[in-house]
Scaffold this active site. Structure first.
Site, PDB file in Angstrom:
ATOM      1  N   ASP A 163     -25.657  54.476  86.807  1.00 38.26           N
ATOM      2  CA  ASP A 163     -24.542  53.543  86.614  1.00 38.26           C
ATOM      3  C   ASP A 163     -23.943  53.119  87.955  1.00 38.26           C
ATOM      4  O   ASP A 163     -22.726  52.959  88.080  1.00 38.26           O
ATOM      5  CB  ASP A 163     -23.433  54.180  85.751  1.00 38.26           C
ATOM      6  CG  ASP A 163     -23.950  54.748  84.439  1.00 38.26           C
ATOM      7  OD1 ASP A 163     -24.835  54.117  83.835  1.00 38.26           O
ATOM      8  OD2 ASP A 163     -23.461  55.817  84.025  1.00 38.26           O
TER       9      ASP A 163
ATOM     10  N   GLU B  25     -22.406  47.029  76.335  1.00 42.48           N
ATOM     11  CA  GLU B  25     -21.495  47.761  77.225  1.00 42.48           C
ATOM     12  C   GLU B  25     -21.667  47.224  78.645  1.00 42.48           C
ATOM     13  O   GLU B  25     -22.374  46.252  78.868  1.00 42.48           O
ATOM     14  CB  GLU B  25     -21.837  49.257  77.190  1.00 42.48           C
ATOM     15  CG  GLU B  25     -23.304  49.540  77.526  1.00 42.48           C
ATOM     16  CD  GLU B  25     -23.723  50.981  77.283  1.00 42.48           C
ATOM     17  OE1 GLU B  25     -22.990  51.712  76.609  1.00 42.48           O
ATOM     18  OE2 GLU B  25     -24.794  51.368  77.772  1.00 42.48           O
TER      19      GLU B  25
END
Ligand code: CA
Ligand code: CA
Ligand code: CA
Length: 806
Positions: A231, A429
């Site tokens: 991420d 997301e």
């Protein structure tokens, strides 16, 4: 030891028949001589800390009892009392997994007492180990007299072949299949105190060092090969690129035998991993930020996933804000004094959660990504997860409206007003926004369909497939109607990196020195460790982004090659040894004290787990007109370690050698002269020394330009014969203009000579006590000062063997 199987009554009988003899034999054996320092492996064996570390044996579904404290103690204030026993095995248990070792002998003592007036006058009790499944072994037994404290006192040896992955010690009465037929005989209450199991200390935890070359020389993806990170959020400050990442390495636990870790458990991750660079290839490891959990900067949060980073001047002070997902339910922010911290929490509760206006309909209030606009206004993008069931199924699939944007307060740690919907097609997301030429670009991760998104639906033309990165372009950071959708920015990474690398992604984009970069993750390092069956441990990657004249972005292609190195590496300074382009077999660890390169407030790491054959390397180092010497800050752990500096490749020519010859366990700066080093080269530091030993740790490097900062010492060694015996004569002449402390060392001894005057010699003739000597090497360590700086230089000199008997 007897393994007994609860499913087999016959084997059980055999176990009981032999256990008494075993215990007697064990008692007769004295403690094995020469054992290492022994340790009590039991926690809270006297129950003086309540029931900490204890629970009721639950190895079988039918086992059960109530464990409580009693003040009727053998020693101290408390003992354990077990009541309501359902089976003979229902007794106090402590988990010794990871502590006891196969092949080791342990001494077990404990006190036990039963008092039931309807029970027999004497009763046998067992201390038993459950090794998982149906494998139980009685360790030590005692026959107690009702109403009196009896003492377990015996030894047990765990068989060499026993699997001890699970090892749980408990106390019980002898097994019978139907104990409730006579509870006074089989299921009486009992008390336990003073439990100890003494033996060899637990083995150190298995190494988590990644032994494979995870980032191949010449390639720039993944960014690092010695740890994981997911991420990634790219952030630029003061000419440096920082990558903040979910610390996937936190749960990595490779099996000591197979090297394969269980799958990743996101629920355990409460740290953010941080690396930085100025050239996009050589990355400095800044270690982990303990964000969440009981010892975290924000202890009211439990997880730290998917970081986002921003900076802003607040009340005249430049501050850095690290946003993160506290699991799926909320998001939070901590504040840094610099991109490297130190970190504090300005909040005492989460920043984004169910109370945030406009967050209704967002299942996962996570993945917070900040944007500070040119006018100082700041925004936070967040959200994801299943679409609201209030929408028709087709809309839930194509336009799930599960992402949000909200204005941040001037303090960056509060929100203002209400969240606005980001109507990103097929959104899952990971919303993130950057600005370029007056336009806002929002990228996000797409969902994989399923019941959370309306079931089997028809995808609208041009909308993303599952697990891709889509993007939108808007003139307004708060306005994202579906019409701003611009296409797929990045297909699924498995298209580029193959089997085992799929799954959802999480991207960011940033500008650095006029170029735009796209960050994403892929389990490429995991794949190199274990093959195609990855366990979910992700690694950071970066590609360059190219824009079309109309402002749209060319679809990004994932490659191992990665991005171009944007500048050569400057070696003529003190820089952290935890900076490298490539590496093999090393690990990093934070140590106390600040960073020589980044300042006293910044974390400092060292390179450790350096074995014979491990290496680190720097890409495109510019030595200009020439380097005269290299200095390492090193902590020797064994004698005989060596660092060789090589150019261009792992097996390239050695241009300098540092003999790591200094007091063990102490940080020392050691220098070596360099021969013929100029221009731009990849530099490999290759490490060697005794096989199977941890050689040394490294903190910093520095190259010195021009004339060497190595002390001028002339060294020679030769073998001489005296009366038929061989002597190794070592001489070091001080050619410096100031006194030197000199240590002469051979395999036959060492001699220290303090304050050797300029022009004088240190000399020693080491007796070998033999007639013949093989070829060998002597080392000479000289310490002094050059231009006011303390310098230690180590020299090696070879000598030829001689047979004096001839
Ligand atoms: Ca006690
Ligand atoms: Ca190693
Ligand atoms: Ca360091």
């Amino acid at each position: 030891m007897i393994h007994r199987f609860r499913s087999s009554t016959r084997r059980r009988v055999a176990a009981i028949a032999t256990v008494g003899a075993m215990v007697a034999a064990g008692l007769a054996v004295a403690a094995a001589p020469g054992q290492a320092a022994e340790t009590d492996l039991i926690v809270n064996g006297g129950f003086e800390n309540g029931l900490d570390g204890w629970f009721v044996n639950n190895g079988n579904a039918t086992d059960g009892a109530t464990l409580s404290l009693t003040t009727d103690a053998h020693t101290g204030s408390n003992a354990a009392l077990v009541t309501d026993r359902q089976t003979t095995g229902s007794g106090p248990m402590q988990d010794l997994s990871g502590k006891v070792q196969a092949g080791q002998t342990y001494a077990l003592t404990a006190r036990i007492k039963y008092e039931n007036p309807d029970s027999p006058a004497t009763k046998e009790f067992f201390a038993t180990m459950h090794y998982g499944g149906g494998t139980y072994t009685n360790l030590v037994s005692v026959t107690a007299t009702r109403g009196q404290w009896a003492q377990f006192n015996g030894q047990f040896t765990i068989p060499a072949g026993q699997n001890v992955t699970m090892a749980r010690l408990f106390f019980e009465t002898p097994w019978t299949s139907n104990p409730s037929a006579n509870p006074n005989l089989h299921l009486m209450d009992f008390k336990l105190d003073d439990v100890s199991v003494v033996g060899a200390p637990p083995p150190p935890p298995a190494s988590r060092t990644i032994e494979v070359v995870g980032k191949l020389p010449g390639e720039h993806n993944p960014l690092i090969g010695h740890k994981f990170g997911a991420d990634g959020f790219g952030f630029v400050h003061d000419g440096r690129v920082y990558m903040y990442m979910t610390n996937d390495t936190q749960g990595y636990k490779p099996d000591p035998v197979t090297g394969i870790s269980p799958g990743i458990n996101y629920g355990h991750i409460n740290q953010i991993t941080l690396i930085s660079t100025t050239d996009m290839v050589n990355w400095t490891d800044h270690g982990e930020i303990q964000v969440a959990g009981p010892n975290g900067v924000a202890p009211f949060t439990g997880n730290s996933w998917a970081p986002g980073m921003a900076k802003k001047v607040v009340n005249g002070e430049e501050k850095f804000f690290l946003y993160y997902a506290n699991g799926g339910g909320s998001s939070n922010v901590i504040t840094g004094a610099s991109p490297l911290g130190p970190w504090t929490s300005e909040r005492t509760s989460t920043l984004i959660d169910g109370r945030t206006p406009g967050s209704e309909g967002v299942a996962w209030k996570f993945d917070p990504a900040p944007l500070v606009d040119d006018d100082g206004e700041a925004y936070l993008y967040y959200g994801g997860g299943p679409a609201s069931t209030n929408m028709p199924p087709e809309e839930r699939f194509n336009n799930p409206k599960n992402l949000r944007v909200i204005k941040l307060g001037d303090d960056m740690v509060s929100t203002e007003g209400t969240s606005a919907v980001v109507d990103a097609p097929v959104a899952f997301e990971a919303a993130q926004v950057f600005k370029r030429e007056g336009k806002y670009y929002l990228s996000y991760s797409s969902h994989f369909g399923g019941n959370d998104f309306g079931g089997n639906q028809t995808r609208l033309p041009g909308y993303p497939e599952g697990g891709q990165i889509g993007y939108m372009i808007s003139e307004d950071p708060m306005s994202w109607p579906k019409e701003t959708y611009a296409g797929v920015l990045f297909p699924n990474q498995s298209q580029f990196f193959g089997s085992g690398t799929g799954g959802n992604n999480h991207q960011s984009a940033f500008e650095y020195e006029g170029k735009y970069y796209f960050t994403y993750h892929a389990p490429t390092l995991n794949k190199r460790i274990t093959g195609n069956n990855t366990q979910g441990y992700r690694s950071p990657h970066i590609q360059e982004m190219t824009f079309n004249p109309d402002g749209t972005i060319q679809q990004v292609v994932g490659t191992y090659a990665g991005v171009e190195q944007v500048r050569n590496f400057d070696p003529f300074r003190v820089f952290e040894a935890e900076t490298f382009g490539w590496s093999k077999g090393i690990a990093t660890e934070k140590i106390d004290g600040g960073s020589a390169q980044f300042g006293a407030e910044a974390p400092n790491l060292v390179v450790r787990d350096i074995d014979n054959g491990d290496w680190t390397a720097l890409s495109s180092v510019d030595f200009g007109e020439g380097a005269g010497s290299v200095t390492a800050k090193v902590r020797p752990l064994v004698a005989g370690g060596k660092i060789e500096v090589r150019l261009d490749e792992l097996t390239g020519p050695v241009v300098g050698t540092i003999s790591v010859d200094a007091p063990l366990g102490e940080w020392t700066e050691l220098s070596a002269q360099l021969d013929g080093v100029s221009g731009v080269h990849d530099v490999y530091f290759t490490y060697s020394g005794p096989q199977g030993e941890d050689l040394f740790e490294l903190d910093t490097w520095a190259f010195e330009a021009g004339s060497p900062t190595v002390l001028p010492v002339e060294v020679s060694a030769q073998v001489r014969c005296v009366a038929g015996k061989a002597y190794v004569a070592v001489q070091a002449r001080n050619a410096h203009d100031a006194p030197l402390d000199i240590v002469l060392r051979t395999a036959y001894g060492e001699r220290s000579v303090a304050s050797v005057a300029p022009g004088a010699n240190a000399f020693q003739q080491f007796t070998t006590r033999t007639a013949a000597v093989e070829d060998g090497t002597a080392t000479v360590r000289a310490s002094g000062s050059i231009d006011g700086r303390d310098v230690t230089s180590v020299f090696t000199v070879d000598y030829s063997g001689v047979n004096c008997a001839g």
